[in-house]
Write a protein that holds these residues in place. Structure first.
Motif, PDB file in Angstrom:
ATOM      1  N   GLY A   8      17.533 -23.255  27.429  1.00 54.00           N
ATOM      2  CA  GLY A   8      17.417 -22.220  26.423  1.00 54.00           C
ATOM      3  C   GLY A   8      18.112 -20.962  26.886  1.00 54.00           C
ATOM      4  N   SER A   9      18.254 -20.015  25.947  1.00 54.82           N
ATOM      5  CA  SER A   9      18.939 -18.772  26.291  1.00 54.82           C
ATOM      6  C   SER A   9      18.618 -17.699  25.264  1.00 54.82           C
ATOM      7  N   CYS A  10      19.006 -16.491  25.621  1.00 50.79           N
ATOM      8  CA  CYS A  10      18.989 -15.391  24.659  1.00 50.79           C
ATOM      9  C   CYS A  10      20.172 -15.597  23.707  1.00 50.79           C
ATOM     10  N   HIS A  11      20.389 -14.683  22.794  1.00 55.12           N
ATOM     11  CA  HIS A  11      21.465 -14.826  21.814  1.00 55.12           C
ATOM     12  C   HIS A  11      22.851 -14.788  22.443  1.00 55.12           C
ATOM     13  N   CYS A  12      23.075 -13.847  23.355  1.00 52.72           N
ATOM     14  CA  CYS A  12      24.416 -13.696  23.932  1.00 52.72           C
ATOM     15  C   CYS A  12      24.675 -14.658  25.090  1.00 52.72           C
ATOM     16  N   GLY A  13      23.634 -15.327  25.590  1.00 52.66           N
ATOM     17  CA  GLY A  13      23.793 -16.294  26.674  1.00 52.66           C
ATOM     18  C   GLY A  13      23.726 -15.708  28.066  1.00 52.66           C
ATOM     19  N   ALA A  14      23.486 -14.414  28.190  1.00 53.27           N
ATOM     20  CA  ALA A  14      23.400 -13.792  29.515  1.00 53.27           C
ATOM     21  C   ALA A  14      22.162 -14.273  30.275  1.00 53.27           C
ATOM     22  N   VAL A  15      21.085 -14.583  29.550  1.00 52.55           N
ATOM     23  CA  VAL A  15      19.842 -15.074  30.146  1.00 52.55           C
ATOM     24  C   VAL A  15      19.697 -16.541  29.772  1.00 52.55           C
ATOM     25  N   ARG A  16      19.641 -17.407  30.790  1.00 53.92           N
ATOM     26  CA  ARG A  16      19.538 -18.849  30.560  1.00 53.92           C
ATOM     27  C   ARG A  16      18.433 -19.418  31.420  1.00 53.92           C
ATOM     28  N   TYR A  17      17.807 -20.479  30.907  1.00 52.68           N
ATOM     29  CA  TYR A  17      16.736 -21.116  31.666  1.00 52.68           C
ATOM     30  C   TYR A  17      16.649 -22.593  31.327  1.00 52.68           C
ATOM     31  N   GLU A  18      15.895 -23.318  32.159  1.00 48.95           N
ATOM     32  CA  GLU A  18      15.539 -24.711  31.918  1.00 48.95           C
ATOM     33  C   GLU A  18      14.030 -24.799  32.025  1.00 48.95           C
ATOM     34  N   VAL A  19      13.438 -25.686  31.210  1.00 47.36           N
ATOM     35  CA  VAL A  19      11.988 -25.778  31.187  1.00 47.36           C
ATOM     36  C   VAL A  19      11.556 -27.189  30.808  1.00 47.36           C
ATOM     37  N   ASP A  20      10.495 -27.652  31.457  1.00 47.03           N
ATOM     38  CA  ASP A  20       9.835 -28.900  31.076  1.00 47.03           C
ATOM     39  C   ASP A  20       8.624 -28.492  30.247  1.00 47.03           C
ATOM     40  N   ILE A  21       8.589 -28.948  28.984  1.00 45.00           N
ATOM     41  CA  ILE A  21       7.558 -28.460  28.074  1.00 45.00           C
ATOM     42  C   ILE A  21       7.279 -29.474  26.970  1.00 45.00           C
ATOM     43  N   ASP A  22       6.051 -29.478  26.491  1.00 48.29           N
ATOM     44  CA  ASP A  22       5.633 -30.294  25.356  1.00 48.29           C
ATOM     45  C   ASP A  22       5.532 -29.369  24.152  1.00 48.29           C
ATOM     46  N   LEU A  23       6.398 -29.544  23.178  1.00 48.80           N
ATOM     47  CA  LEU A  23       6.436 -28.659  22.020  1.00 48.80           C
ATOM     48  C   LEU A  23       5.341 -28.951  20.997  1.00 48.80           C
ATOM     49  N   ALA A  24       4.553 -30.011  21.225  1.00 50.46           N
ATOM     50  CA  ALA A  24       3.457 -30.330  20.305  1.00 50.46           C
ATOM     51  C   ALA A  24       2.412 -29.224  20.288  1.00 50.46           C
ATOM     52  N   GLY A  25       2.348 -28.414  21.337  1.00 51.18           N
ATOM     53  CA  GLY A  25       1.377 -27.338  21.403  1.00 51.18           C
ATOM     54  C   GLY A  25       1.902 -26.004  20.909  1.00 51.18           C
ATOM     55  N   ALA A  26       3.010 -26.008  20.181  1.00 48.45           N
ATOM     56  CA  ALA A  26       3.620 -24.756  19.715  1.00 48.45           C
ATOM     57  C   ALA A  26       2.665 -23.993  18.800  1.00 48.45           C
ATOM     58  N   ILE A  27       2.770 -22.660  18.882  1.00 48.44           N
ATOM     59  CA  ILE A  27       1.917 -21.801  18.061  1.00 48.44           C
ATOM     60  C   ILE A  27       2.747 -20.738  17.344  1.00 48.44           C
ATOM     61  N   GLU A  28       2.208 -20.246  16.254  1.00 57.70           N
ATOM     62  CA  GLU A  28       2.708 -19.050  15.578  1.00 57.70           C
ATOM     63  C   GLU A  28       1.555 -18.066  15.576  1.00 57.70           C
ATOM     64  N   CYS A  29       1.772 -16.909  16.164  1.00 61.22           N
ATOM     65  CA  CYS A  29       0.746 -15.880  16.298  1.00 61.22           C
ATOM     66  C   CYS A  29       1.022 -14.772  15.278  1.00 61.22           C
ATOM     67  N   ASN A  30      -0.054 -14.160  14.786  1.00 57.22           N
ATOM     68  CA  ASN A  30       0.120 -13.098  13.804  1.00 57.22           C
ATOM     69  C   ASN A  30      -0.105 -11.702  14.386  1.00 57.22           C
TER      70      ASN A  30
END
Length: 118
Positions: A8-30
């Motif tokens: 993943g990255s920010c919009h311009c690509g200056a910040v990049r990362y790799e992650v092991d993650i399960d997206l089934a637990g995704a949330i939307e917070c208000n």
């Protein structure tokens, strides 16, 4: 969805990362921040997150209880991840799912969280 490896990255690509993650637990917070920025978050232990580029390009924003380091790119302003601790003290990475490469957001069903009441 089982745990998978993403980049993943920010919009311009200056910040990049790799992650092991399960997206089934995704949330939307208000809460005020998440609702204004349209975040979809998923969480993983911090040791499953690796910042591969751009540590020098990130800045930190803290609000409310000041316990989460919301990390954003100083160039484009996008917050691609945040770092914090769980109530038991274990370190956690919060991943902005919208910043992950190759994720079909129409396939996600994030759980709604009432962060505005916390």
């Amino acid at each position: 969805m089982p745990e998978s490896r993403y980049s993943g990255s920010c919009h311009c690509g200056a910040v990049r990362y790799e992650v092991d993650i399960d997206l089934a637990g995704a949330i939307e917070c208000n809460c005020s921040l998440c609702s204004k920025r349209g975040f979809i978050w998923s969480f993983t232990p911090a040791d499953k997150f690796t910042l591969t580029d751009g540590a020098q390009a990130t800045r930190t924003y803290k609000f409310n209880k000041h316990v989460i380091d919301h990390r954003f790119c100083e160039t484009c302003g996008v917050e691609a991840y945040a770092l914090g601790s769980m109530p038991d003290g274990s370190r956690v990475a919060a991943i902005n799912v919208r910043c992950l490469d190759g994720v079909d957001l129409t396939q996600l069903q994030p759980r709604k969280v009432d962060g505005a009441s916390l």
